[in-house]
Design a protein around this motif. Sequence first.
Motif, short mmCIF file in Angstrom:
data_model
loop_
_atom_site.label_atom_id
_atom_site.label_comp_id
_atom_site.label_asym_id
_atom_site.label_seq_id
_atom_site.Cartn_x
_atom_site.Cartn_y
_atom_site.Cartn_z
N MET A 1 0.85 -1.17 0.00
CA MET A 1 0.00 0.00 0.00
C MET A 1 0.89 1.24 0.00
O MET A 1 1.66 1.46 0.92
CB MET A 1 -0.90 0.00 1.23
CG MET A 1 -1.73 1.25 1.28
SD MET A 1 -2.53 1.78 2.77
CE MET A 1 -3.53 0.62 3.41
N GLY A 2 0.79 2.02 -1.05
CA GLY A 2 1.60 3.22 -1.15
C GLY A 2 0.83 4.45 -0.72
O GLY A 2 -0.39 4.52 -0.86
N ILE A 3 1.53 5.41 -0.16
CA ILE A 3 0.92 6.67 0.24
C ILE A 3 1.39 7.73 -0.73
O ILE A 3 2.59 7.84 -1.02
CB ILE A 3 1.31 7.05 1.68
CG1 ILE A 3 0.76 6.02 2.65
CG2 ILE A 3 0.79 8.44 2.03
CD1 ILE A 3 1.17 6.22 4.08
N GLY A 25 -3.50 3.11 -2.38
CA GLY A 25 -3.33 3.59 -1.01
C GLY A 25 -3.87 4.99 -0.87
O GLY A 25 -4.31 5.60 -1.85
N PRO A 26 -3.85 5.53 0.33
CA PRO A 26 -4.41 6.86 0.55
C PRO A 26 -3.63 7.94 -0.20
O PRO A 26 -2.43 7.84 -0.38
CB PRO A 26 -4.31 7.07 2.06
CG PRO A 26 -3.27 6.11 2.51
CD PRO A 26 -3.29 4.96 1.56
N LEU A 39 -7.89 11.17 0.12
CA LEU A 39 -8.70 10.49 -0.88
C LEU A 39 -8.45 9.00 -0.74
O LEU A 39 -7.31 8.54 -0.73
CB LEU A 39 -8.30 10.96 -2.29
CG LEU A 39 -9.06 10.35 -3.46
CD1 LEU A 39 -10.53 10.75 -3.42
CD2 LEU A 39 -8.43 10.79 -4.77
N LEU A 40 -9.56 8.23 -0.57
CA LEU A 40 -9.48 6.78 -0.41
C LEU A 40 -10.37 6.10 -1.43
O LEU A 40 -11.36 6.67 -1.87
CB LEU A 40 -9.99 6.36 0.98
CG LEU A 40 -9.30 6.91 2.20
CD1 LEU A 40 -10.09 6.55 3.44
CD2 LEU A 40 -7.90 6.35 2.29
N SER A 41 -10.03 4.85 -1.76
CA SER A 41 -10.95 4.05 -2.56
C SER A 41 -12.15 3.73 -1.68
O SER A 41 -12.07 3.74 -0.45
CB SER A 41 -10.28 2.76 -3.04
OG SER A 41 -10.03 1.92 -1.92
N LYS A 47 -13.74 -0.32 4.83
CA LYS A 47 -12.98 -1.06 5.84
C LYS A 47 -12.79 -0.21 7.10
O LYS A 47 -12.93 -0.69 8.21
CB LYS A 47 -11.60 -1.46 5.30
CG LYS A 47 -11.63 -2.61 4.33
CD LYS A 47 -10.22 -2.91 3.86
CE LYS A 47 -10.20 -3.86 2.70
NZ LYS A 47 -8.83 -4.07 2.18
N LEU A 48 -12.46 1.06 6.89
CA LEU A 48 -12.23 1.96 8.03
C LEU A 48 -13.51 2.22 8.83
O LEU A 48 -13.47 2.34 10.05
CB LEU A 48 -11.66 3.29 7.55
CG LEU A 48 -10.22 3.28 7.10
CD1 LEU A 48 -9.84 4.63 6.51
CD2 LEU A 48 -9.30 2.95 8.26
#
Length: 85
Positions: A1-3, A25-26, A39-41, A47-48
């Motif tokens: 997961m990349g930021i 990733g975020p 920004l998130l998928s 999930k969060l």
Amino acid sequence: MGITTISSREFNQHASEAKKAANDGPVFITDRGRPAHVLLSIEEYRKLTGQEKSLAEALAQQGDEADFDFEIPRIEIYSKPVDFP
């Protein structure tokens, strides 16, 4: 997961690239050098927040991601002609 971190100006000019990066990733969006938004998928957001899938999303599952087999039964509808006086 990349930021990924981008400025709000970059986000405004390259929104489609930011959306693609959010799949990995975020994406932190900065305003004057300080993080202001993330920004998130939709999958990561759910999930969060612990949100479950809607009935429509569960029924729309296809391929290997389907949890169950579901077949809608056919219903035969018969009608009679109406005789109006």
